[in-house]
Design a protein around this motif. Structure first.
Motif, mmCIF file in Angstrom:
data_model
loop_
_atom_site.group_PDB
_atom_site.id
_atom_site.type_symbol
_atom_site.label_atom_id
_atom_site.label_comp_id
_atom_site.label_asym_id
_atom_site.label_seq_id
_atom_site.Cartn_x
_atom_site.Cartn_y
_atom_site.Cartn_z
ATOM 1 N N VAL A 1 0.829 -1.211 0.000
ATOM 2 C CA VAL A 1 0.000 0.000 0.000
ATOM 3 C C VAL A 1 0.863 1.261 0.000
ATOM 4 O O VAL A 1 0.648 2.194 -0.779
ATOM 5 C CB VAL A 1 -0.961 0.007 1.214
ATOM 6 C CG1 VAL A 1 -1.671 1.357 1.343
ATOM 7 C CG2 VAL A 1 -1.979 -1.118 1.097
ATOM 8 N N PHE A 2 1.876 1.294 0.862
ATOM 9 C CA PHE A 2 2.718 2.481 0.986
ATOM 10 C C PHE A 2 3.661 2.642 -0.201
ATOM 11 O O PHE A 2 4.049 3.762 -0.535
ATOM 12 C CB PHE A 2 3.493 2.454 2.301
ATOM 13 C CG PHE A 2 2.614 2.626 3.506
ATOM 14 C CD1 PHE A 2 1.535 3.487 3.497
ATOM 15 C CD2 PHE A 2 2.858 1.897 4.674
ATOM 16 C CE1 PHE A 2 0.712 3.645 4.603
ATOM 17 C CE2 PHE A 2 2.042 2.052 5.791
ATOM 18 C CZ PHE A 2 0.969 2.921 5.755
ATOM 19 N N TYR A 3 4.028 1.536 -0.836
ATOM 20 C CA TYR A 3 4.834 1.636 -2.056
ATOM 21 C C TYR A 3 4.050 2.373 -3.141
ATOM 22 O O TYR A 3 4.576 3.261 -3.813
ATOM 23 C CB TYR A 3 5.236 0.246 -2.549
ATOM 24 C CG TYR A 3 5.972 0.283 -3.874
ATOM 25 C CD1 TYR A 3 7.309 0.662 -3.932
ATOM 26 C CD2 TYR A 3 5.314 -0.042 -5.063
ATOM 27 C CE1 TYR A 3 7.983 0.719 -5.142
ATOM 28 C CE2 TYR A 3 5.975 0.014 -6.275
ATOM 29 C CZ TYR A 3 7.305 0.386 -6.311
ATOM 30 O OH TYR A 3 7.961 0.454 -7.506
ATOM 31 N N ALA B 1 9.313 5.669 3.479
ATOM 32 C CA ALA B 1 9.745 5.432 4.863
ATOM 33 C C ALA B 1 8.756 4.514 5.572
ATOM 34 O O ALA B 1 9.155 3.587 6.292
ATOM 35 C CB ALA B 1 9.890 6.750 5.618
ATOM 36 N N ASP B 2 7.471 4.754 5.354
ATOM 37 C CA ASP B 2 6.455 3.895 5.961
ATOM 38 C C ASP B 2 6.473 2.505 5.347
ATOM 39 O O ASP B 2 6.202 1.512 6.027
ATOM 40 C CB ASP B 2 5.066 4.521 5.822
ATOM 41 C CG ASP B 2 4.824 5.608 6.842
ATOM 42 O OD1 ASP B 2 5.144 5.388 8.025
ATOM 43 O OD2 ASP B 2 4.333 6.687 6.476
ATOM 44 N N MET B 3 6.793 2.412 4.058
ATOM 45 C CA MET B 3 6.943 1.105 3.421
ATOM 46 C C MET B 3 8.082 0.329 4.084
ATOM 47 O O MET B 3 7.925 -0.845 4.453
ATOM 48 C CB MET B 3 7.231 1.273 1.931
ATOM 49 C CG MET B 3 7.401 -0.036 1.178
ATOM 50 S SD MET B 3 8.087 0.185 -0.479
ATOM 51 C CE MET B 3 9.824 0.497 -0.076
ATOM 52 N N GLY B 4 9.225 0.992 4.250
ATOM 53 C CA GLY B 4 10.359 0.357 4.903
ATOM 54 C C GLY B 4 10.061 -0.004 6.344
ATOM 55 O O GLY B 4 10.498 -1.050 6.843
ATOM 56 N N LEU B 5 9.319 0.868 7.021
ATOM 57 C CA LEU B 5 8.933 0.612 8.409
ATOM 58 C C LEU B 5 8.155 -0.691 8.517
ATOM 59 O O LEU B 5 8.428 -1.524 9.378
ATOM 60 C CB LEU B 5 8.089 1.775 8.926
ATOM 61 C CG LEU B 5 7.421 1.593 10.295
ATOM 62 C CD1 LEU B 5 8.472 1.551 11.393
ATOM 63 C CD2 LEU B 5 6.433 2.725 10.557
#
Length: 200
Positions: free
Chosen positions: A47-49, A55-59
């Protein structure tokens, strides 16, 4: 309204449902919070990608790994490898985490802002840093983890509304309610444990 519904992908719906279940289970101190949360954070990597919130994707990718750590800590992180009990965060521990969060926000925000096409680079980095802080505290069953989640959830609601991730924004409104419940449930459990007579 139709455009909003169309924007809600199946992956986001899965992330929302399992996210709500995971936080509710955490508030109840159920060990099942960890496997359910793995499903949620995996969904949100995608979703974040799509939303360019890297940053949220990596989180969330990091959360997949650390969920297994939290799972272990809750089961064996107490005295004598027993179930971990709710405790309060130590002042030194808290300020170390705050300093790390500030450093993380500045460095990651700079990188995303200058070397990627990320949106809301510094806000995204700050919410990521504070979420890591809250996640670590939750894995250690620190009571104050819920207060940190409350603060970051408010910011996330604004971010996701801006990014037109309306279902996810609604999810974080629900998280606010669940975090409030979690705080009082954990506080009651901690006080009950402290009042219990010590047996030899």
């Amino acid at each position: 309204m139709l455009e909003t519904l169309q924007a809600m992908s199946l992956v986001e719906v899965i992330g929302v449902i399992t996210g709500i279940a995971g936080v509710w289970l955490a508030a109840r101190q159920s060990i099942w919070t960890w496997p359910v949360s793995v499903v949620s954070v995996t969904a949100y990597v995608f979703v974040f990608y799509e939303a360019r919130l890297y940053a949220d994707m990596g989180l969330n990718a990091f959360f997949i790994i650390t969920s297994f750590y939290g799972w272990y800590e809750w089961m064996y992180g107490g005295k004598g490898h027993t179930e971990r009990k709710v405790t309060q965060v130590q002042q030194r521990e808290f300020w170390v985490m705050v300093m790390l969060a500030v450093a993380f926000t500045g460095s990651l925000g700079y990188f995303l802002d200058n070397y990627t096409n990320a949106d809301l680079s510094y806000t995204d980095s700050a919410t990521t840093a504070v979420s890591l802080m809250a996640y670590w505290m939750q894995a250690k069953k620190r009571l104050e983890s819920w207060l940190v989640w409350l603060a970051v959830d408010v910011v996330y609601i604004g971010v996701f509304t801006y990014k037109e991730l309306y279902l996810t924004a609604l999810l974080y409104v629900i998280f606010l309610i669940l975090a409030t419940m979690g705080y009082f449930d954990w506080k009651r459990d901690m006080e009950k444990e402290a009042a219990a007579p010590v047996t030899k």
